[in-house]
Design an enzyme around this catalytic site. Structure first.
Site, PDB file in Angstrom:
ATOM      1  N   PRO A  45      36.249  38.030  39.238  1.00  9.09           N
ATOM      2  CA  PRO A  45      37.014  36.788  39.398  1.00  9.09           C
ATOM      3  C   PRO A  45      37.321  36.107  38.072  1.00  9.09           C
ATOM      4  O   PRO A  45      38.147  35.191  38.029  1.00  9.09           O
ATOM      5  CB  PRO A  45      36.090  35.927  40.271  1.00  9.09           C
ATOM      6  CG  PRO A  45      34.715  36.409  39.936  1.00  9.09           C
ATOM      7  CD  PRO A  45      34.869  37.893  39.758  1.00  9.09           C
ATOM      8  N   TYR A 105      25.543  51.501  40.965  1.00 11.61           N
ATOM      9  CA  TYR A 105      25.346  50.622  39.816  1.00 11.61           C
ATOM     10  C   TYR A 105      24.124  51.084  39.036  1.00 11.61           C
ATOM     11  O   TYR A 105      22.994  51.050  39.540  1.00 11.61           O
ATOM     12  CB  TYR A 105      25.155  49.179  40.271  1.00 11.61           C
ATOM     13  CG  TYR A 105      26.372  48.502  40.854  1.00 11.61           C
ATOM     14  CD1 TYR A 105      27.617  49.115  40.862  1.00 11.61           C
ATOM     15  CD2 TYR A 105      26.283  47.223  41.402  1.00 11.61           C
ATOM     16  CE1 TYR A 105      28.731  48.478  41.394  1.00 11.61           C
ATOM     17  CE2 TYR A 105      27.387  46.580  41.937  1.00 11.61           C
ATOM     18  CZ  TYR A 105      28.611  47.212  41.924  1.00 11.61           C
ATOM     19  OH  TYR A 105      29.707  46.574  42.461  1.00 11.61           O
ATOM     20  N   LEU A 135      39.273  35.660  31.237  1.00 10.86           N
ATOM     21  CA  LEU A 135      39.502  34.249  31.566  1.00 10.86           C
ATOM     22  C   LEU A 135      38.455  33.311  30.972  1.00 10.86           C
ATOM     23  O   LEU A 135      38.609  32.089  31.042  1.00 10.86           O
ATOM     24  CB  LEU A 135      39.564  34.070  33.084  1.00 10.86           C
ATOM     25  CG  LEU A 135      40.849  34.583  33.744  1.00 10.86           C
ATOM     26  CD1 LEU A 135      40.694  34.649  35.253  1.00 10.86           C
ATOM     27  CD2 LEU A 135      42.035  33.706  33.368  1.00 10.86           C
TER      28      LEU A 135
END
Length: 323
Positions: A207, A53, A213
């Site tokens: 998620p 990362y 979402l």
């Protein structure tokens, strides 16, 4: 924030984890500190990172914050190795020597002598799984990791790794970190049954469906986003898919009915799926993270959950079976 324990009970974590894949690459240390403060104040403890990362920048920033602003003992650190830092596409190297070298580098950057969870980031077809798992065993025996797991393994890979550990009488796999959301339920075909069989806990990444979402693309996609390499690589396949759009609209309706944010709806759904221990949420700002943290106080009514289950359902056919 409620706590849950990894399989085996060695590590207790908050049931929402803070993903830091963009730390050290996008945003400042002040932005990251604000997110971590908000997360900690809400009772969050699990911080997820990896050696790749920001080419180590994420771990470096976490190490700096936990040694100067926050207290290391208040958090559970989860990091990974198995991908080689550099420019995408990243190469895989899960040889024991490389894994253990990367673990030492992670510990230096994190300014700690151990992590609570260390995961193999990807399956390496060029290295026998027995060799990869020897590095996992060494990390446990040396006290540099308390629990171990895998990331992005498919069902048979998860089962094979878990079986090898069982047969060798070594440390069992505690976690499987995989993409899981209302927009991506593919792991329910084989990874979830494998996790159930071997007592492995699932940590969902993305998620929020790679941000889709949240509803931010529901009214259209800006030209600037379409031109972005990151958008085309990471988001576009969900943001432009008709099935995904239908799921997003249902999430938005549920959010309006319950008077909560769309992220809270999506996170509550995945948080309470079988074998899930802690969804991992990344955010650009503390304000975005605050919306996700709303999920902590939300229990989805049965009727809402059934609607979300139905609109996002995927076919599971022979020879796959539900648990």
């Amino acid at each position: 924030m409620e706590k849950r324990k990894f399989s085996g009970g060695a590590v207790e974590v908050s049931r929402l984890g803070l993903g830091t894949s963009t730390w050290g690459r996008r945003g400042s240390e002040d932005d990251s500190a604000a997110q971590l403060r908000l997360f900690a104040d809400a009772g969050g403890t699990l911080i997820e990172t990896a050696n790749v990362y920001g080419n180590g920048g994420s771990e470096t920033m976490i190490g700096e914050l936990l040694s100067t602003v926050f207290t290391r003992a208040d958090f559970v650190l989860a990091t990974k190795a198995g991908l080689v830092p550099g420019k995408p596409p990243l190469k895989t190297d899960a040889s024991a020597e490389r894994l253990l070298t990367e673990l030492e580098g992670s510990l230096r950057r994190l300014r700690t002598d151990h992590v609570e969870l260390w995961q193999v980031h990807a399956w390496d077809y060029a290295v026998p799984i027995e060799e990869t798992l020897r590095a996992v065993d060494t990390a446990i025996f040396s006290g540099k990791a308390i629990a171990v797991g895998v990331c992005n393994y498919c069902g048979w890979q998860t089962a094979e790794a878990a079986t090898v550990q069982q047969l060798r009488g070594q440390a069992p796999l505690a976690t499987a970190e995989v993409e899981y959301s209302l927009l991506q339920r593919g792991i329910e075909r084989e990874v979830v049954p494998a996790a159930h069989e071997f007592g492995i806990d699932i940590m969902p990444w993305a998620p929020l469906g790679r941000g889709v979402l949240t509803g931010k693309y529901a009214s259209g996609i800006r030209a600037a986003n379409r031109e972005s390499k990151f958008f085309r690589w990471y988001v576009e396949k969900y943001a432009t898919d008709e099935r995904c759009a239908t799921i997003v609209q249902e999430v938005l309706r549920c959010a309006r009915e319950l008077e909560v944010s769309p992220p809270a709806i999506a996170l509550s759904w995945v948080r309470d799926r079988p074998r899930v221990v802690a969804p991992l949420v990344g955010a650009r700002t503390a304000e975005q993270l605050a919306e996700s943290l709303e999920s902590e106080s939300l229990v989805l009514p049965g009727e809402i959950r059934q609607r979300l289950d139905a609109v996002s359902e995927i076919p599971i056919t022979y020879p796959e079976h539900r648990i």
